[in-house]
Design a protein around this motif. Structure first.
Motif, PDB file in Angstrom:
ATOM      1  N   ASP A 281       0.830  -1.209   0.000  1.00  0.00           N
ATOM      2  CA  ASP A 281       0.000   0.000   0.000  1.00  0.00           C
ATOM      3  C   ASP A 281       0.864   1.258   0.000  1.00  0.00           C
ATOM      4  OD1 ASP A 281      -2.343  -1.473  -0.027  1.00  0.00           O
ATOM      5  OD2 ASP A 281      -2.686  -1.301   2.131  1.00  0.00           O
ATOM      6  N   ASP A 282       1.943   1.262   0.786  1.00  0.00           N
ATOM      7  CA  ASP A 282       2.832   2.428   0.826  1.00  0.00           C
ATOM      8  C   ASP A 282       3.462   2.682  -0.541  1.00  0.00           C
ATOM      9  OD1 ASP A 282       2.249   2.781   3.497  1.00  0.00           O
ATOM     10  OD2 ASP A 282       4.149   1.928   4.224  1.00  0.00           O
ATOM     11  N   ALA A 283       3.880   1.614  -1.218  1.00  0.00           N
ATOM     12  CA  ALA A 283       4.470   1.762  -2.551  1.00  0.00           C
ATOM     13  C   ALA A 283       3.441   2.321  -3.535  1.00  0.00           C
ATOM     14  CB  ALA A 283       5.009   0.415  -3.042  1.00  0.00           C
ATOM     15  N   PHE A 284       2.215   1.831  -3.468  1.00  0.00           N
ATOM     16  CA  PHE A 284       1.155   2.338  -4.338  1.00  0.00           C
ATOM     17  C   PHE A 284       0.866   3.802  -4.025  1.00  0.00           C
ATOM     18  CE2 PHE A 284       0.266  -1.971  -5.620  1.00  0.00           C
ATOM     19  CZ  PHE A 284      -0.337  -1.843  -6.859  1.00  0.00           C
ATOM     20  N   ASP A 285       0.813   4.139  -2.733  1.00  0.00           N
ATOM     21  CA  ASP A 285       0.522   5.523  -2.334  1.00  0.00           C
ATOM     22  C   ASP A 285       1.587   6.500  -2.840  1.00  0.00           C
ATOM     23  OD1 ASP A 285      -1.799   4.686  -1.084  1.00  0.00           O
ATOM     24  OD2 ASP A 285      -0.942   4.750   0.948  1.00  0.00           O
TER      25      ASP A 285
END
Length: 153
Positions: free
Chosen positions: A103-107
């Motif tokens: 999720d952090d990478a996508f964000d």
């Protein structure tokens, strides 16, 4: 005009894939492993076939990366009793922990993607791209190029 839009979409996709690859490599995530984990989050117990169909992937890639995820301890594969050739996939505690990294990478990519674009423009772009996706999905496009068969004899 169509070519420039498609070219832009393809370049954006390549940048996205590179950003994800760089962010997830330290966790030994390669290929489509992150897509499998994300799908299982939404649909615990999903089959490999469901994931294959949803993302329009080949069965071999999904099966290979599901095995890798199982080896890492991020998913559990359970044989479907009614069809012993099919697996249901479930996240483990380690897999659920990995969701935050994904999720952090996508964000981070989403922030770069939407920089300097107004919310109204982003909403319009999203709507237009959803229409384009519907067009592609509803068109009678072949899934693959048919194999060429040698003439008998």
């Amino acid at each position: 005009m169509e070519k420039s839009v498609l070219s832009s979409l393809l370049r954006i996709n390549r940048h996205h894939r590179r950003a994800l690859r760089n962010a997830l490599a330290p966790y030994r995530y390669v290929g489509i492993m992150h897509l499998i984990v994300l799908y299982i989050r939404r649909r615990p117990g999903a089959s490999q076939e469901e994931i294959t169909n949803f993302y329009a992937l080949d069965k071999t890639s999904v099966a290979r990366d599901a095995r890798r995820l199982e080896e890492l301890g991020h998913i559990e594969r359970k044989i479907v009793p009614e069809n012993r050739r099919q697996y249901q996939l479930f996240l483990t505690d380690r897999g659920r922990e990995m969701l935050q990294v994904i999720d952090d990478a996508f964000d981070r990519f989403q922030q770069a993607l939407t920089a300097h674009i107004s919310p109204e423009d982003w909403d319009m772009l999203t709507l237009l791209l959803q229409r384009v996706e519907q067009n592609v999905c509803s068109a009678a496009l072949p899934d693959s190029v048919p194999a060429v068969r040698a003439a008998p004899g």
